[in-house]
Design a protein around this motif. Structure first.
Motif, PDB file in Angstrom:
ATOM      1  N   CYS A 125       0.859  -1.182   0.000  1.00  0.00           N
ATOM      2  CA  CYS A 125       0.000   0.000   0.000  1.00  0.00           C
ATOM      3  C   CYS A 125       0.899   1.238   0.000  1.00  0.00           C
ATOM      4  O   CYS A 125       2.028   1.187   0.479  1.00  0.00           O
ATOM      5  N   LYS A 184      -1.110   5.084   6.712  1.00  0.00           N
ATOM      6  CA  LYS A 184      -1.986   4.469   7.707  1.00  0.00           C
ATOM      7  C   LYS A 184      -3.244   4.000   6.998  1.00  0.00           C
ATOM      8  O   LYS A 184      -3.733   4.677   6.097  1.00  0.00           O
ATOM      9  N   ILE A 185      -3.768   2.845   7.405  1.00  0.00           N
ATOM     10  CA  ILE A 185      -5.048   2.382   6.884  1.00  0.00           C
ATOM     11  C   ILE A 185      -6.027   2.223   8.046  1.00  0.00           C
ATOM     12  O   ILE A 185      -5.625   2.135   9.197  1.00  0.00           O
ATOM     13  N   GLU A 186      -7.299   2.198   7.714  1.00  0.00           N
ATOM     14  CA  GLU A 186      -8.348   1.951   8.696  1.00  0.00           C
ATOM     15  C   GLU A 186      -8.946   0.579   8.409  1.00  0.00           C
ATOM     16  O   GLU A 186      -9.311   0.282   7.272  1.00  0.00           O
ATOM     17  N   VAL A 187      -9.032  -0.248   9.425  1.00  0.00           N
ATOM     18  CA  VAL A 187      -9.646  -1.571   9.310  1.00  0.00           C
ATOM     19  C   VAL A 187     -10.947  -1.542  10.096  1.00  0.00           C
ATOM     20  O   VAL A 187     -10.974  -1.102  11.244  1.00  0.00           O
ATOM     21  N   THR A 188     -12.030  -1.990   9.455  1.00  0.00           N
ATOM     22  CA  THR A 188     -13.340  -1.993  10.094  1.00  0.00           C
ATOM     23  C   THR A 188     -13.880  -3.413  10.171  1.00  0.00           C
ATOM     24  O   THR A 188     -13.348  -4.326   9.536  1.00  0.00           O
ATOM     25  N   LYS A 189     -14.932  -3.590  10.943  1.00  0.00           N
ATOM     26  CA  LYS A 189     -15.574  -4.899  11.041  1.00  0.00           C
ATOM     27  C   LYS A 189     -17.017  -4.818  10.573  1.00  0.00           C
ATOM     28  O   LYS A 189     -17.646  -3.759  10.626  1.00  0.00           O
ATOM     29  N   THR A 223     -13.862  -8.583   8.637  1.00  0.00           N
ATOM     30  CA  THR A 223     -13.147  -7.306   8.615  1.00  0.00           C
ATOM     31  C   THR A 223     -12.890  -6.829   7.188  1.00  0.00           C
ATOM     32  O   THR A 223     -12.959  -7.598   6.243  1.00  0.00           O
ATOM     33  N   CYS A 225     -10.658  -3.433   4.855  1.00  0.00           N
ATOM     34  CA  CYS A 225      -9.859  -2.207   4.812  1.00  0.00           C
ATOM     35  C   CYS A 225     -10.793  -1.091   4.347  1.00  0.00           C
ATOM     36  O   CYS A 225     -11.198  -1.041   3.197  1.00  0.00           O
ATOM     37  N   SER A 226     -11.117  -0.179   5.259  1.00  0.00           N
ATOM     38  CA  SER A 226     -12.035   0.898   4.864  1.00  0.00           C
ATOM     39  C   SER A 226     -11.294   2.056   4.193  1.00  0.00           C
ATOM     40  O   SER A 226     -11.911   3.045   3.812  1.00  0.00           O
ATOM     41  N   SER A 227      -9.986   1.928   3.996  1.00  0.00           N
ATOM     42  CA  SER A 227      -9.214   2.925   3.268  1.00  0.00           C
ATOM     43  C   SER A 227      -9.256   2.672   1.764  1.00  0.00           C
ATOM     44  O   SER A 227      -8.742   3.475   0.981  1.00  0.00           O
TER      45      SER A 227
END
Length: 55
Positions: free
Chosen positions: A26, A30-35, A46, A48-50
């Motif tokens: 990538c 920084k990346i955002e991980v969501t569930k 989960t 990757c919301s980025s």
């Protein structure tokens, strides 16, 4: 403008705008991980919301 790959974030999603193109990394710092569920108990819960489509 091509950004440098972040060697701390591996990624194989070539459709993403932030993919390093020439290698499986990538370019974000920084990346955002969501569930998707109240309690994540497997990788499929989960995301990757980025992610941004490069289309």
């Amino acid at each position: 403008m091509m950004m440098n790959q972040n060697n701390n974030i591996g990624c194989t999603v070539t459709e993403c705008k932030h993919h390093a193109q020439n290698s499986n990394y990538c370019t974000l710092n920084k990346i955002e991980v969501t569930k998707h569920t109240n309690q994540a108990n497997c990788a499929e819960c989960t995301d990757c919301s980025s992610f941004e489509c490069k289309c």
